[in-house]
Design a protein around this motif. Sequence first.
Motif, PDB file in Angstrom:
ATOM      1  N   HIS A  18      42.975  31.777  37.433  1.00  0.00           N
ATOM      2  CA  HIS A  18      43.750  30.603  37.028  1.00  0.00           C
ATOM      3  C   HIS A  18      43.284  29.366  37.786  1.00  0.00           C
ATOM      4  CE1 HIS A  18      47.150  27.757  37.111  1.00  0.00           C
ATOM      5  NE2 HIS A  18      47.294  28.146  35.858  1.00  0.00           N
ATOM      6  N   ASP A  19      43.042  29.520  39.090  1.00  0.00           N
ATOM      7  CA  ASP A  19      42.625  28.382  39.912  1.00  0.00           C
ATOM      8  C   ASP A  19      41.162  28.004  39.703  1.00  0.00           C
ATOM      9  OD1 ASP A  19      45.148  28.282  40.991  1.00  0.00           O
ATOM     10  OD2 ASP A  19      44.593  29.268  42.872  1.00  0.00           O
ATOM     11  N   HIS A  20      40.284  29.003  39.662  1.00  0.00           N
ATOM     12  CA  HIS A  20      38.839  28.744  39.714  1.00  0.00           C
ATOM     13  C   HIS A  20      38.107  28.956  38.387  1.00  0.00           C
ATOM     14  CE1 HIS A  20      39.250  28.394  44.025  1.00  0.00           C
ATOM     15  NE2 HIS A  20      39.819  29.585  44.076  1.00  0.00           N
ATOM     16  N   GLU A  21      38.720  29.626  37.450  1.00  0.00           N
ATOM     17  CA  GLU A  21      38.169  29.923  36.123  1.00  0.00           C
ATOM     18  C   GLU A  21      36.989  30.891  36.153  1.00  0.00           C
ATOM     19  OE1 GLU A  21      38.744  26.607  33.036  1.00  0.00           O
ATOM     20  OE2 GLU A  21      37.953  25.591  34.824  1.00  0.00           O
ATOM     21  N   LEU A  22      36.045  30.697  37.018  1.00  0.00           N
ATOM     22  CA  LEU A  22      34.873  31.560  37.148  1.00  0.00           C
ATOM     23  C   LEU A  22      34.868  32.088  38.576  1.00  0.00           C
ATOM     24  CD1 LEU A  22      32.193  32.541  35.748  1.00  0.00           C
ATOM     25  CD2 LEU A  22      31.086  30.637  36.920  1.00  0.00           C
ATOM     26  N   ILE A  23      34.958  33.407  38.719  1.00  0.00           N
ATOM     27  CA  ILE A  23      35.009  33.978  40.070  1.00  0.00           C
ATOM     28  C   ILE A  23      34.056  35.160  40.190  1.00  0.00           C
ATOM     29  CG2 ILE A  23      37.401  33.269  40.463  1.00  0.00           C
ATOM     30  CD1 ILE A  23      38.178  36.260  40.043  1.00  0.00           C
ATOM     31  N   LYS A  24      33.726  35.450  41.429  1.00  0.00           N
ATOM     32  CA  LYS A  24      32.925  36.617  41.746  1.00  0.00           C
ATOM     33  C   LYS A  24      33.819  37.565  42.532  1.00  0.00           C
ATOM     34  CE  LYS A  24      28.607  36.110  43.194  1.00  0.00           C
ATOM     35  NZ  LYS A  24      27.460  35.844  44.111  1.00  0.00           N
ATOM     36  N   LEU A  74      35.139  35.400  33.957  1.00  0.00           N
ATOM     37  CA  LEU A  74      35.465  34.081  33.426  1.00  0.00           C
ATOM     38  C   LEU A  74      36.765  34.157  32.648  1.00  0.00           C
ATOM     39  CD1 LEU A  74      34.665  31.109  32.632  1.00  0.00           C
ATOM     40  CD2 LEU A  74      33.596  32.125  30.613  1.00  0.00           C
ATOM     41  N   LYS A  75      37.631  33.192  32.916  1.00  0.00           N
ATOM     42  CA  LYS A  75      38.835  33.000  32.109  1.00  0.00           C
ATOM     43  C   LYS A  75      39.129  31.504  32.127  1.00  0.00           C
ATOM     44  CE  LYS A  75      43.588  34.338  31.350  1.00  0.00           C
ATOM     45  NZ  LYS A  75      44.734  35.094  31.868  1.00  0.00           N
ATOM     46  N   ALA A  76      38.900  30.858  31.009  1.00  0.00           N
ATOM     47  CA  ALA A  76      39.086  29.409  30.932  1.00  0.00           C
ATOM     48  C   ALA A  76      40.564  29.060  31.071  1.00  0.00           C
ATOM     49  CB  ALA A  76      38.544  28.882  29.615  1.00  0.00           C
ATOM     50  N   GLN A 105      36.773  37.695  30.859  1.00  0.00           N
ATOM     51  CA  GLN A 105      35.519  38.156  30.266  1.00  0.00           C
ATOM     52  C   GLN A 105      34.529  38.446  31.391  1.00  0.00           C
ATOM     53  OE1 GLN A 105      33.666  35.226  27.767  1.00  0.00           O
ATOM     54  NE2 GLN A 105      31.927  36.515  27.301  1.00  0.00           N
ATOM     55  N   VAL A 106      33.892  39.618  31.326  1.00  0.00           N
ATOM     56  CA  VAL A 106      32.836  39.941  32.283  1.00  0.00           C
ATOM     57  C   VAL A 106      31.589  39.186  31.835  1.00  0.00           C
ATOM     58  CG1 VAL A 106      31.379  41.738  33.266  1.00  0.00           C
ATOM     59  CG2 VAL A 106      33.787  42.224  32.800  1.00  0.00           C
ATOM     60  N   ILE A 107      31.126  38.274  32.684  1.00  0.00           N
ATOM     61  CA  ILE A 107      29.923  37.502  32.373  1.00  0.00           C
ATOM     62  C   ILE A 107      28.679  38.252  32.826  1.00  0.00           C
ATOM     63  CG2 ILE A 107      28.670  35.358  32.894  1.00  0.00           C
ATOM     64  CD1 ILE A 107      31.070  35.013  31.013  1.00  0.00           C
ATOM     65  N   ILE A 138      39.431  45.572  35.278  1.00  0.00           N
ATOM     66  CA  ILE A 138      39.953  44.337  35.872  1.00  0.00           C
ATOM     67  C   ILE A 138      39.947  43.219  34.833  1.00  0.00           C
ATOM     68  CG2 ILE A 138      39.522  42.539  37.598  1.00  0.00           C
ATOM     69  CD1 ILE A 138      38.486  44.807  39.438  1.00  0.00           C
ATOM     70  N   ALA A 139      38.862  43.119  34.078  1.00  0.00           N
ATOM     71  CA  ALA A 139      38.779  42.087  33.032  1.00  0.00           C
ATOM     72  C   ALA A 139      39.874  42.284  31.988  1.00  0.00           C
ATOM     73  CB  ALA A 139      37.403  42.106  32.387  1.00  0.00           C
ATOM     74  N   ASP A 140      40.094  43.518  31.570  1.00  0.00           N
ATOM     75  CA  ASP A 140      41.140  43.795  30.579  1.00  0.00           C
ATOM     76  C   ASP A 140      42.527  43.469  31.131  1.00  0.00           C
ATOM     77  OD1 ASP A 140      39.251  44.643  28.761  1.00  0.00           O
ATOM     78  OD2 ASP A 140      39.571  46.784  29.145  1.00  0.00           O
ATOM     79  N   ALA A 141      42.769  43.828  32.390  1.00  0.00           N
ATOM     80  CA  ALA A 141      44.080  43.598  32.999  1.00  0.00           C
ATOM     81  C   ALA A 141      44.393  42.120  33.170  1.00  0.00           C
ATOM     82  CB  ALA A 141      44.156  44.303  34.351  1.00  0.00           C
ATOM     83  N   THR A 142      43.359  41.287  33.260  1.00  0.00           N
ATOM     84  CA  THR A 142      43.557  39.852  33.493  1.00  0.00           C
ATOM     85  C   THR A 142      43.185  39.004  32.272  1.00  0.00           C
ATOM     86  OG1 THR A 142      41.342  39.657  34.464  1.00  0.00           O
ATOM     87  CG2 THR A 142      43.188  40.045  35.986  1.00  0.00           C
TER      88      THR A 142
END
Length: 106
Positions: free
Chosen positions: A45-51, A88-90, A76-78, A69-73
């Motif tokens: 939510h804060d950073h949109e793109l995280i590692k 990534l989650k815009a 998208q796995v980039i 993790i991607a499904d739970a949140t």
Amino acid sequence: MVSKKQKMQDIKALRGIGHRLDPVVIVGGNGITPTVVEEVARALHDHELIKIKIPAGDSTTRKECANAIADATNAQVIHHIGRMVLLLKANPEPNDKLSNLSRFGF
């Protein structure tokens, strides 16, 4: 509609941004707990793109962990390589000071 070539260029640009990021969440030995999911969701939510850094294991197990993790949140796995996963989650209303997409001009 976005062309396949444009999508590949976007993924390549996102991977380039991800290369400069440090992991913000490290999944420990307890695996994917509700606390980990909450922290990943907050970071997205804060950073949109995280590692994130996931536990050691074979390639299939790491890929399943990244996808879970991607499904739970609803992210998208980039990219994933080794134990590192780029998600990534815009955010429709990003904070320009926190968003990695805004900071790196994406």
